[in-house]
Motif scaffolding. Structure first.
Motif, PDB file in Angstrom:
ATOM      1  N   THR A  69       0.814  -1.215   0.000  1.00 37.57           N
ATOM      2  CA  THR A  69       0.000   0.000   0.000  1.00 37.57           C
ATOM      3  C   THR A  69       0.851   1.270   0.000  1.00 37.57           C
ATOM      4  O   THR A  69       0.315   2.377  -0.068  1.00 37.57           O
ATOM      5  CB  THR A  69      -0.954   0.032   1.208  1.00 37.57           C
ATOM      6  N   ASP A  70       2.170   1.119   0.056  1.00 37.36           N
ATOM      7  CA  ASP A  70       3.090   2.259   0.089  1.00 37.36           C
ATOM      8  C   ASP A  70       3.897   2.271  -1.207  1.00 37.36           C
ATOM      9  O   ASP A  70       4.799   1.452  -1.398  1.00 37.36           O
ATOM     10  CB  ASP A  70       4.027   2.117   1.292  1.00 37.36           C
ATOM     11  N   GLU A 112     -12.593  -0.112   1.101  1.00 38.85           N
ATOM     12  CA  GLU A 112     -11.386   0.706   1.006  1.00 38.85           C
ATOM     13  C   GLU A 112     -10.139  -0.106   1.350  1.00 38.85           C
ATOM     14  O   GLU A 112      -9.107  -0.002   0.667  1.00 38.85           O
ATOM     15  CB  GLU A 112     -11.515   1.912   1.932  1.00 38.85           C
ATOM     16  N   GLU A 113     -10.232  -0.923   2.387  1.00 40.13           N
ATOM     17  CA  GLU A 113      -9.080  -1.721   2.811  1.00 40.13           C
ATOM     18  C   GLU A 113      -8.709  -2.757   1.756  1.00 40.13           C
ATOM     19  O   GLU A 113      -7.526  -2.942   1.421  1.00 40.13           O
ATOM     20  CB  GLU A 113      -9.399  -2.409   4.141  1.00 40.13           C
ATOM     21  N   ALA A 116      -7.318  -1.149  -1.422  1.00 36.14           N
ATOM     22  CA  ALA A 116      -5.983  -0.593  -1.182  1.00 36.14           C
ATOM     23  C   ALA A 116      -4.903  -1.643  -1.398  1.00 36.14           C
ATOM     24  O   ALA A 116      -3.805  -1.334  -1.888  1.00 36.14           O
ATOM     25  CB  ALA A 116      -5.894  -0.030   0.236  1.00 36.14           C
ATOM     26  N   LEU A 120      -4.949  -1.300  -5.733  1.00 37.60           N
ATOM     27  CA  LEU A 120      -3.911  -0.275  -5.721  1.00 37.60           C
ATOM     28  C   LEU A 120      -2.547  -0.868  -5.363  1.00 37.60           C
ATOM     29  O   LEU A 120      -1.522  -0.430  -5.903  1.00 37.60           O
ATOM     30  CB  LEU A 120      -4.289   0.843  -4.746  1.00 37.60           C
ATOM     31  N   ARG A 124       0.804  -0.622  -7.672  1.00 40.88           N
ATOM     32  CA  ARG A 124       2.102  -0.171  -7.168  1.00 40.88           C
ATOM     33  C   ARG A 124       3.190  -1.198  -7.452  1.00 40.88           C
ATOM     34  O   ARG A 124       4.326  -0.843  -7.782  1.00 40.88           O
ATOM     35  CB  ARG A 124       1.997   0.142  -5.682  1.00 40.88           C
ATOM     36  N   SER A 162     -12.670  -6.342  -6.478  1.00 43.91           N
ATOM     37  CA  SER A 162     -11.239  -6.057  -6.593  1.00 43.91           C
ATOM     38  C   SER A 162     -10.570  -7.014  -7.562  1.00 43.91           C
ATOM     39  O   SER A 162      -9.669  -6.624  -8.329  1.00 43.91           O
ATOM     40  CB  SER A 162     -10.560  -6.123  -5.218  1.00 43.91           C
TER      41      SER A 162
END
Length: 264
Positions: A69-70, A112-113, A116, A120, A124, A162
């Motif tokens: 997530t980063d 959202e969790e 993420a 997402l 990444r 997702s």
């Protein structure tokens, strides 16, 4: 541009979500086949335990902790792997979570969790390797989605959406990856006996072990082709049901899931 199937001599394999479940099993299977495998998840202690389980195999497993997530962390992980072990030739982007939500309601926090990590986090991971592989003109990426992404199932709104998004993303990105010389593959497993699926409170047809799933995935990586899908009996059933008109689709899904879906 010719897209090669990567071999251990081409570089290292990188796996996200590798502290347990399918990611761990694929790491061990790749190490059995001679790969150096860099594994990533948030907890370094769990990654190091997986690396120890791979001791004595023809290849080796090395731990590189990071949070999908980063975005900065993902880029730093890949930079660290390549600076120490060589180029990432094969990436298996596997990190994913699932969480139930209230029957008859929507839990926005759960969506959202899950997005993420499952969507997402996938983006990444892709961003961290596609540019580097593209500059080299070669590489192989596999994305772990799910047969659940084929169509809406009761109780799987966040997780299924997702995974459907991951499938769509891979279908779209394949054109760019082809142009760059990157082999992009989509992994759509059915039910696999993992810590995540053990929380399911419903029958899971054709349930298979982590080890069996890992062999299917790694064989698919070596074979090539866009989609690695298993078990095929379940995949074909879900594809055929998806072709039905909506009234028949909802009725069939309700029957297959024990009446948990719509009856109209």
């Amino acid at each position: 541009m010719t897209m090669l199937r990567m071999q251990p001599q081409d570089g290292v394999a990188w796996i996200t979500g590798a502290s347990s479940g399918i990611g761990e099993a694929v790491a061990l299977e790749l190490a059995r086949r001679g790969w150096t495998v860099a594994i990533t998840a948030r907890r370094l202690d769990l990654l190091e335990a997986v690396a120890l389980r791979g001791a004595g195999l023809p290849g080796r497993i090395v731990a590189h902790a990071g949070d999908v997530t980063d975005p900065a962390a993902m880029r730093a992980v890949v930079e660290g792997i390549e600076s120490v072990h060589g180029p990432v030739a094969l990436a298996f982007l596997n990190a994913g979570i699932a969480q139930g939500h209230r029957p008859g309601g929507l839990d926005a926090g759960a969506f959202e969790e899950i997005f993420a990590v499952n969507l997402l986090g996938l983006v990444r991971g892709l961003a961290a390797v596609v540019e580097r592989m593209g500059a080299r003109g070669k590489g192989q990426i596999a994305v772990n989605a799910s047969l659940v992404g084929y169509g809406g199932l009761p109780g799987a709104g966040a997780y299924g959406a997702s995974k459907a998004a991951a499938i769509h993303l891979c279908e779209s990105l394949k054109f760019d990856c082809d142009r760059l010389g990157i082999r992009l593959q989509l992994v759509n497993p059915g039910f696999v006996d993992t810590p995540m699926t053990r929380r399911n409170g419903f029958p899971m047809p054709f349930l298979m072990t982590n080890e069996a799933a890992a062999v299917r995935i790694v064989d698919g990586l070596a074979r090539g082709g866009f989609e690695i899908v298993f078990p095929r009996r379940l995949a074909w059933a879900m594809r055929l049901i998806r072709l039905l008109p909506y009234p028949l689709y909802f009725r069939a899904v309700a029957k297959l899931t024990g009446g948990r879906g719509s009856r109209r």
